[in-house]
Write a protein that holds these residues in place. Sequence first.
Motif, PDB file in Angstrom:
ATOM      1  N   SER A 116       4.679 -12.923  -5.966  1.00  0.00           N
ATOM      2  CA  SER A 116       3.591 -12.263  -6.691  1.00  0.00           C
ATOM      3  C   SER A 116       2.419 -12.026  -5.749  1.00  0.00           C
ATOM      4  O   SER A 116       1.730 -12.978  -5.350  1.00  0.00           O
ATOM      5  CB  SER A 116       3.130 -13.119  -7.876  1.00  0.00           C
ATOM      6  OG  SER A 116       4.079 -13.117  -8.915  1.00  0.00           O
ATOM      7  N   PRO A 117       2.158 -10.781  -5.381  1.00  0.00           N
ATOM      8  CA  PRO A 117       1.040 -10.502  -4.468  1.00  0.00           C
ATOM      9  C   PRO A 117      -0.302 -11.013  -4.970  1.00  0.00           C
ATOM     10  O   PRO A 117      -1.188 -11.329  -4.174  1.00  0.00           O
ATOM     11  CB  PRO A 117       1.049  -8.966  -4.376  1.00  0.00           C
ATOM     12  CG  PRO A 117       2.455  -8.574  -4.700  1.00  0.00           C
ATOM     13  CD  PRO A 117       2.926  -9.565  -5.714  1.00  0.00           C
ATOM     14  N   ARG A 118      -0.442 -11.119  -6.297  1.00  0.00           N
ATOM     15  CA  ARG A 118      -1.713 -11.589  -6.864  1.00  0.00           C
ATOM     16  C   ARG A 118      -2.080 -12.973  -6.357  1.00  0.00           C
ATOM     17  O   ARG A 118      -3.266 -13.322  -6.274  1.00  0.00           O
ATOM     18  CB  ARG A 118      -1.594 -11.578  -8.395  1.00  0.00           C
ATOM     19  CG  ARG A 118      -2.774 -12.186  -9.152  1.00  0.00           C
ATOM     20  CD  ARG A 118      -4.062 -11.395  -8.902  1.00  0.00           C
ATOM     21  NE  ARG A 118      -5.179 -12.036  -9.567  1.00  0.00           N
ATOM     22  CZ  ARG A 118      -5.863 -13.059  -9.064  1.00  0.00           C
ATOM     23  NH1 ARG A 118      -5.514 -13.563  -7.883  1.00  0.00           N
ATOM     24  NH2 ARG A 118      -6.878 -13.582  -9.714  1.00  0.00           N
ATOM     25  N   PHE A 119      -1.088 -13.790  -6.007  1.00  0.00           N
ATOM     26  CA  PHE A 119      -1.340 -15.149  -5.564  1.00  0.00           C
ATOM     27  C   PHE A 119      -1.187 -15.312  -4.054  1.00  0.00           C
ATOM     28  O   PHE A 119      -1.139 -16.430  -3.546  1.00  0.00           O
ATOM     29  CB  PHE A 119      -0.398 -16.115  -6.296  1.00  0.00           C
ATOM     30  CG  PHE A 119      -0.413 -15.919  -7.790  1.00  0.00           C
ATOM     31  CD1 PHE A 119      -1.607 -15.929  -8.496  1.00  0.00           C
ATOM     32  CD2 PHE A 119       0.757 -15.689  -8.479  1.00  0.00           C
ATOM     33  CE1 PHE A 119      -1.635 -15.723  -9.867  1.00  0.00           C
ATOM     34  CE2 PHE A 119       0.746 -15.481  -9.850  1.00  0.00           C
ATOM     35  CZ  PHE A 119      -0.454 -15.496 -10.548  1.00  0.00           C
ATOM     36  N   LEU A 120      -1.108 -14.195  -3.335  1.00  0.00           N
ATOM     37  CA  LEU A 120      -0.903 -14.223  -1.884  1.00  0.00           C
ATOM     38  C   LEU A 120      -1.958 -13.393  -1.162  1.00  0.00           C
ATOM     39  O   LEU A 120      -1.719 -12.885  -0.073  1.00  0.00           O
ATOM     40  CB  LEU A 120       0.493 -13.682  -1.550  1.00  0.00           C
ATOM     41  CG  LEU A 120       1.672 -14.410  -2.197  1.00  0.00           C
ATOM     42  CD1 LEU A 120       2.962 -13.631  -1.977  1.00  0.00           C
ATOM     43  CD2 LEU A 120       1.809 -15.829  -1.653  1.00  0.00           C
ATOM     44  N   LEU A 121      -3.111 -13.272  -1.763  1.00  0.00           N
ATOM     45  CA  LEU A 121      -4.137 -12.384  -1.211  1.00  0.00           C
ATOM     46  C   LEU A 121      -4.613 -12.852   0.162  1.00  0.00           C
ATOM     47  O   LEU A 121      -4.815 -14.054   0.375  1.00  0.00           O
ATOM     48  CB  LEU A 121      -5.328 -12.310  -2.164  1.00  0.00           C
ATOM     49  CG  LEU A 121      -5.075 -11.510  -3.442  1.00  0.00           C
ATOM     50  CD1 LEU A 121      -6.117 -11.862  -4.493  1.00  0.00           C
ATOM     51  CD2 LEU A 121      -5.088 -10.023  -3.147  1.00  0.00           C
ATOM     52  N   PRO A 122      -4.807 -11.926   1.088  1.00  0.00           N
ATOM     53  CA  PRO A 122      -5.337 -12.268   2.403  1.00  0.00           C
ATOM     54  C   PRO A 122      -6.860 -12.390   2.337  1.00  0.00           C
ATOM     55  O   PRO A 122      -7.455 -12.293   1.252  1.00  0.00           O
ATOM     56  CB  PRO A 122      -4.912 -11.073   3.257  1.00  0.00           C
ATOM     57  CG  PRO A 122      -4.992  -9.930   2.292  1.00  0.00           C
ATOM     58  CD  PRO A 122      -4.544 -10.476   0.955  1.00  0.00           C
ATOM     59  N   ASP A 123      -7.473 -12.563   3.491  1.00  0.00           N
ATOM     60  CA  ASP A 123      -8.930 -12.583   3.515  1.00  0.00           C
ATOM     61  C   ASP A 123      -9.438 -11.598   4.558  1.00  0.00           C
ATOM     62  O   ASP A 123      -8.667 -10.933   5.254  1.00  0.00           O
ATOM     63  CB  ASP A 123      -9.479 -13.994   3.760  1.00  0.00           C
ATOM     64  CG  ASP A 123      -8.970 -14.610   5.061  1.00  0.00           C
ATOM     65  OD1 ASP A 123      -8.914 -13.893   6.081  1.00  0.00           O
ATOM     66  OD2 ASP A 123      -8.647 -15.806   5.066  1.00  0.00           O
ATOM     67  N   ALA A 124     -10.753 -11.518   4.668  1.00  0.00           N
ATOM     68  CA  ALA A 124     -11.369 -10.494   5.507  1.00  0.00           C
ATOM     69  C   ALA A 124     -11.153 -10.736   6.992  1.00  0.00           C
ATOM     70  O   ALA A 124     -11.334  -9.810   7.800  1.00  0.00           O
ATOM     71  CB  ALA A 124     -12.865 -10.408   5.202  1.00  0.00           C
ATOM     72  N   SER A 125     -10.733 -11.925   7.393  1.00  0.00           N
ATOM     73  CA  SER A 125     -10.532 -12.182   8.825  1.00  0.00           C
ATOM     74  C   SER A 125      -9.415 -11.325   9.403  1.00  0.00           C
ATOM     75  O   SER A 125      -9.460 -10.942  10.576  1.00  0.00           O
ATOM     76  CB  SER A 125     -10.238 -13.665   9.062  1.00  0.00           C
ATOM     77  OG  SER A 125      -8.991 -14.026   8.471  1.00  0.00           O
ATOM     78  N   THR A 126      -8.426 -10.999   8.587  1.00  0.00           N
ATOM     79  CA  THR A 126      -7.319 -10.157   9.056  1.00  0.00           C
ATOM     80  C   THR A 126      -7.282  -8.795   8.363  1.00  0.00           C
ATOM     81  O   THR A 126      -6.803  -7.825   8.940  1.00  0.00           O
ATOM     82  CB  THR A 126      -5.964 -10.851   8.810  1.00  0.00           C
ATOM     83  OG1 THR A 126      -5.872 -11.232   7.426  1.00  0.00           O
ATOM     84  CG2 THR A 126      -5.826 -12.092   9.679  1.00  0.00           C
ATOM     85  N   HIS A 127      -7.777  -8.710   7.135  1.00  0.00           N
ATOM     86  CA  HIS A 127      -7.626  -7.495   6.332  1.00  0.00           C
ATOM     87  C   HIS A 127      -8.963  -6.853   5.977  1.00  0.00           C
ATOM     88  O   HIS A 127      -9.027  -6.023   5.070  1.00  0.00           O
ATOM     89  CB  HIS A 127      -6.855  -7.805   5.048  1.00  0.00           C
ATOM     90  CG  HIS A 127      -5.401  -8.107   5.261  1.00  0.00           C
ATOM     91  ND1 HIS A 127      -4.967  -9.208   5.935  1.00  0.00           N
ATOM     92  CD2 HIS A 127      -4.283  -7.429   4.874  1.00  0.00           C
ATOM     93  CE1 HIS A 127      -3.644  -9.227   5.965  1.00  0.00           C
ATOM     94  NE2 HIS A 127      -3.200  -8.161   5.336  1.00  0.00           N
ATOM     95  N   GLY A 128     -10.008  -7.210   6.703  1.00  0.00           N
ATOM     96  CA  GLY A 128     -11.332  -6.711   6.368  1.00  0.00           C
ATOM     97  C   GLY A 128     -11.475  -5.205   6.469  1.00  0.00           C
ATOM     98  O   GLY A 128     -12.358  -4.613   5.830  1.00  0.00           O
ATOM     99  N   GLN A 129     -10.617  -4.545   7.265  1.00  0.00           N
ATOM    100  CA  GLN A 129     -10.681  -3.092   7.417  1.00  0.00           C
ATOM    101  C   GLN A 129      -9.564  -2.378   6.669  1.00  0.00           C
ATOM    102  O   GLN A 129      -9.434  -1.154   6.769  1.00  0.00           O
ATOM    103  CB  GLN A 129     -10.597  -2.722   8.912  1.00  0.00           C
ATOM    104  CG  GLN A 129     -11.695  -3.340   9.761  1.00  0.00           C
ATOM    105  CD  GLN A 129     -13.078  -2.953   9.277  1.00  0.00           C
ATOM    106  OE1 GLN A 129     -13.359  -1.782   9.020  1.00  0.00           O
ATOM    107  NE2 GLN A 129     -13.956  -3.948   9.152  1.00  0.00           N
ATOM    108  N   CYS A 130      -8.759  -3.109   5.912  1.00  0.00           N
ATOM    109  CA  CYS A 130      -7.628  -2.513   5.198  1.00  0.00           C
ATOM    110  C   CYS A 130      -8.093  -1.989   3.847  1.00  0.00           C
ATOM    111  O   CYS A 130      -8.535  -2.756   2.987  1.00  0.00           O
ATOM    112  CB  CYS A 130      -6.513  -3.539   5.006  1.00  0.00           C
ATOM    113  SG  CYS A 130      -5.087  -2.888   4.094  1.00  0.00           S
TER     114      CYS A 130
END
Length: 323
Positions: A233-247
Amino acid sequence: MLCAAIDHRPKPKAAQKMPSISTNSTIAYYDRQYNARASVQDPLAYMTRYTQESQAAFALSGAVRNQRYSPRATDVLDIYLPATRTAKAQAAPVFIFIHGGYWKALRKDDSAFMAPALTQQGAIVVVPDYDLAPAVTLDHIVEQMRQAYAWVVRNIAIYGGDACNICVCGSSAGGHLAAMLLARGWQQDYDLPVQAVPRSVLTLSGLFDLQPLLTTHINDWMQLDDAAAIRNSPRFLLPDASTHGQCQLRASCGEFESHEFKRQSREYLAAWQARCLPGQWVEAPATNHFDLPLQLADPQSAIHQTALQLMGLDQSSSSMRAA
């Protein structure tokens, strides 16, 4: 606005806007809500359109069919290149489309209908195949899409593509698989740097919390247990801004879709934004679950224009580059 920390644990059932009714009625409610085929008069007519309108892509001069993305024979993808490119041309943005079909239907050959319109605008379109349930598990399918994405990152430059400008789009189950590419921490298992994330993702009627599916007819072929539903479930696997801040995330759902499909997309987008990650909702008026992805092939639609914008191919981006 301060970004709130996200609790990755599954939400209690009471928080999911379920009707206050008996267990049997709740099961029936979810079964209706997630029965996408029952939401339109003739779902097979739309699937026939997918297949028929994909035929034009196969005839494109830049079509590269059945490229392996892993040693498995069934792990193949198609690449559609822009017709006019010069040796000095900038690397082209890449649009990866992951088809839907509730993980048990459709193939890449039914899912290239957007390629003529997007390649005409300068994008490289990639359409991967994946094995279908119930012959394989959802874990297997997620692994395939991560392998396909890793292959594109490593190899798309050979075809003139920009591995730093990848837009991943998925419809329905494909929206779920696109979001699983946004999950935190999987890249190291595929020998990718943690920064090898898509520049953008466009989800169309995606599924982000699989727990409600456990008691529905969909689980007749998916055979998910609680643990499999949560870990996929992607809802419980969210990344953070350190890797996805520009996504950039764009989420959309057909106007005529069920409450549950709309809730899934709205809540995933809200959770994404709450982690200080950039995302927006895209309205898709007068669309249903099945004709929404066809909007990718319509230059006048908001969905097509959003895809171009995410890849930097819209008119405003072109004007900025020219200046």
